[in-house]
Design a protein around this motif. Sequence first.
Motif, PDB file in Angstrom:
ATOM      1  N   ASN A   1       1.093  -1.264  -0.014  1.00  0.00           N
ATOM      2  CA  ASN A   1       0.279  -0.014  -0.403  1.00  0.00           C
ATOM      3  C   ASN A   1       0.349   1.575   0.477  1.00  0.00           C
ATOM      4  O   ASN A   1       1.822   1.213   0.343  1.00  0.00           O
ATOM      5  CB  ASN A   1      -1.071  -0.232   0.963  1.00  0.00           C
ATOM      6  CG  ASN A   1      -2.081  -0.924   1.468  1.00  0.00           C
ATOM      7  OD1 ASN A   1      -3.100  -1.494   0.525  1.00  0.00           O
ATOM      8  ND2 ASN A   1      -2.108  -2.044   2.417  1.00  0.00           N
TER       9      ASN A   1
ATOM     10  N   ILE B   1       2.053   4.480   2.110  1.00  0.00           N
ATOM     11  CA  ILE B   1       2.583   5.021   3.324  1.00  0.00           C
ATOM     12  C   ILE B   1       2.082   5.869   3.346  1.00  0.00           C
ATOM     13  O   ILE B   1       3.102   6.629   2.765  1.00  0.00           O
ATOM     14  CB  ILE B   1       3.613   3.567   4.131  1.00  0.00           C
ATOM     15  CG1 ILE B   1       4.472   4.374   3.138  1.00  0.00           C
ATOM     16  CG2 ILE B   1       3.402   2.007   3.798  1.00  0.00           C
ATOM     17  CD1 ILE B   1       5.797   3.526   3.776  1.00  0.00           C
TER      18      ILE B   1
ATOM     19  N   GLU C   1       2.930   1.796  10.500  1.00  0.00           N
ATOM     20  CA  GLU C   1       2.743   3.013   9.689  1.00  0.00           C
ATOM     21  C   GLU C   1       1.365   3.008   8.895  1.00  0.00           C
ATOM     22  O   GLU C   1       0.863   2.662   8.754  1.00  0.00           O
ATOM     23  CB  GLU C   1       3.667   2.592   8.400  1.00  0.00           C
ATOM     24  CG  GLU C   1       5.439   2.174   8.697  1.00  0.00           C
ATOM     25  CD  GLU C   1       5.515   1.582   7.518  1.00  0.00           C
ATOM     26  OE1 GLU C   1       6.825   2.427   7.143  1.00  0.00           O
ATOM     27  OE2 GLU C   1       5.433   0.339   7.693  1.00  0.00           O
TER      28      GLU C   1
ATOM     29  N   ILE D   1      -1.275   4.037   6.695  1.00  0.00           N
ATOM     30  CA  ILE D   1      -1.377   3.011   5.287  1.00  0.00           C
ATOM     31  C   ILE D   1      -2.628   4.616   4.843  1.00  0.00           C
ATOM     32  O   ILE D   1      -3.475   4.973   4.958  1.00  0.00           O
ATOM     33  CB  ILE D   1      -2.230   2.109   5.057  1.00  0.00           C
ATOM     34  CG1 ILE D   1      -1.260   1.231   5.869  1.00  0.00           C
ATOM     35  CG2 ILE D   1      -2.804   1.816   3.568  1.00  0.00           C
ATOM     36  CD1 ILE D   1      -0.162   1.130   5.214  1.00  0.00           C
ATOM     37  N   TYR D   2      -2.701   4.608   3.412  1.00  0.00           N
ATOM     38  CA  TYR D   2      -3.248   5.961   2.516  1.00  0.00           C
ATOM     39  C   TYR D   2      -4.685   4.922   2.068  1.00  0.00           C
ATOM     40  O   TYR D   2      -4.513   4.040   1.741  1.00  0.00           O
ATOM     41  CB  TYR D   2      -2.683   6.138   1.415  1.00  0.00           C
ATOM     42  CG  TYR D   2      -3.550   7.102  -0.191  1.00  0.00           C
ATOM     43  CD1 TYR D   2      -3.499   7.774   0.238  1.00  0.00           C
ATOM     44  CD2 TYR D   2      -3.588   6.302  -0.404  1.00  0.00           C
ATOM     45  CE1 TYR D   2      -5.020   8.875  -0.143  1.00  0.00           C
ATOM     46  CE2 TYR D   2      -4.729   6.694  -1.593  1.00  0.00           C
ATOM     47  CZ  TYR D   2      -5.237   8.033  -1.799  1.00  0.00           C
ATOM     48  OH  TYR D   2      -6.487   8.596  -2.818  1.00  0.00           O
ATOM     49  N   LYS D   3      -5.684   6.249   2.692  1.00  0.00           N
ATOM     50  CA  LYS D   3      -7.049   5.627   2.512  1.00  0.00           C
ATOM     51  C   LYS D   3      -7.449   6.529   1.944  1.00  0.00           C
ATOM     52  O   LYS D   3      -7.762   7.589   2.562  1.00  0.00           O
ATOM     53  CB  LYS D   3      -7.745   5.223   3.594  1.00  0.00           C
ATOM     54  CG  LYS D   3      -7.606   3.708   4.296  1.00  0.00           C
ATOM     55  CD  LYS D   3      -7.826   3.661   5.860  1.00  0.00           C
ATOM     56  CE  LYS D   3      -7.515   2.624   6.698  1.00  0.00           C
ATOM     57  NZ  LYS D   3      -7.827   2.293   7.627  1.00  0.00           N
TER      58      LYS D   3
END
Length: 230
Positions: A157, A159, A223, A225-227
């Motif tokens: 993913n 980060i 870390e 995570i981009y959402k």
Amino acid sequence: MTSVIIRPALLRCFMRTRRLISEHRTHKPLCSDRSYATGEDKSSKIYTRTGDKGFSSTFTGERRPKEDHIFEALGNTDELSSAIGLAREFCLDQGHTFSDQLDKIQCILQDVGSSIATPRSSARESHRKRTTFSPQPITDLETWIDHFVEELPPLTNFILPSGGKSSAALHLARTICRRAERSVSPIVRSGEADPDVAKFLNRLSDYLFTVARYAAMKEAKEEKIYKRPE
């Protein structure tokens, strides 16, 4: 009595810098044509007033405006070293074993600056010999990256800069490294700087990204995570 432990890499960096300063006190100063007032202690002067009109000197003796692309790149490289120094302090607090690598990188960034400050169009052979940039640090970075990647979980993913103070500070250094690389690239393309300098900065940003993730893992920090916002 308090004892001080000096790490080998930092000691080598200090000794090399001390030697260069000593040499340039009797020869032409590095990146400067500064002079001091007669009768004063030359070694104690910090300000010289030679840049008050907005110009500074390259190692080759050229006087250029301070907004010149050479000094822009030097400033970005200096900022990068400072950011790595801050990150290193966080890493030392956490006992990270790669802190010595950060010491070495800061020393190499001094060599990067020397190369940038020596435009090839005005450099004599003596200038080039003193500021030649070795490609070995690029290989070292790649070796270190490969070592850390072997221990890290796969990246699946995007980060966000996070993962504790050490990791976040290393991510910040990474973004400054990207800026330093962008400012050096046109200088390299114009033939004024060694291409290995740009390669080193490119690889360094990869290293800082990798070691930031490694620091988060070692500290058991999450870390982010981009959402995508809904």
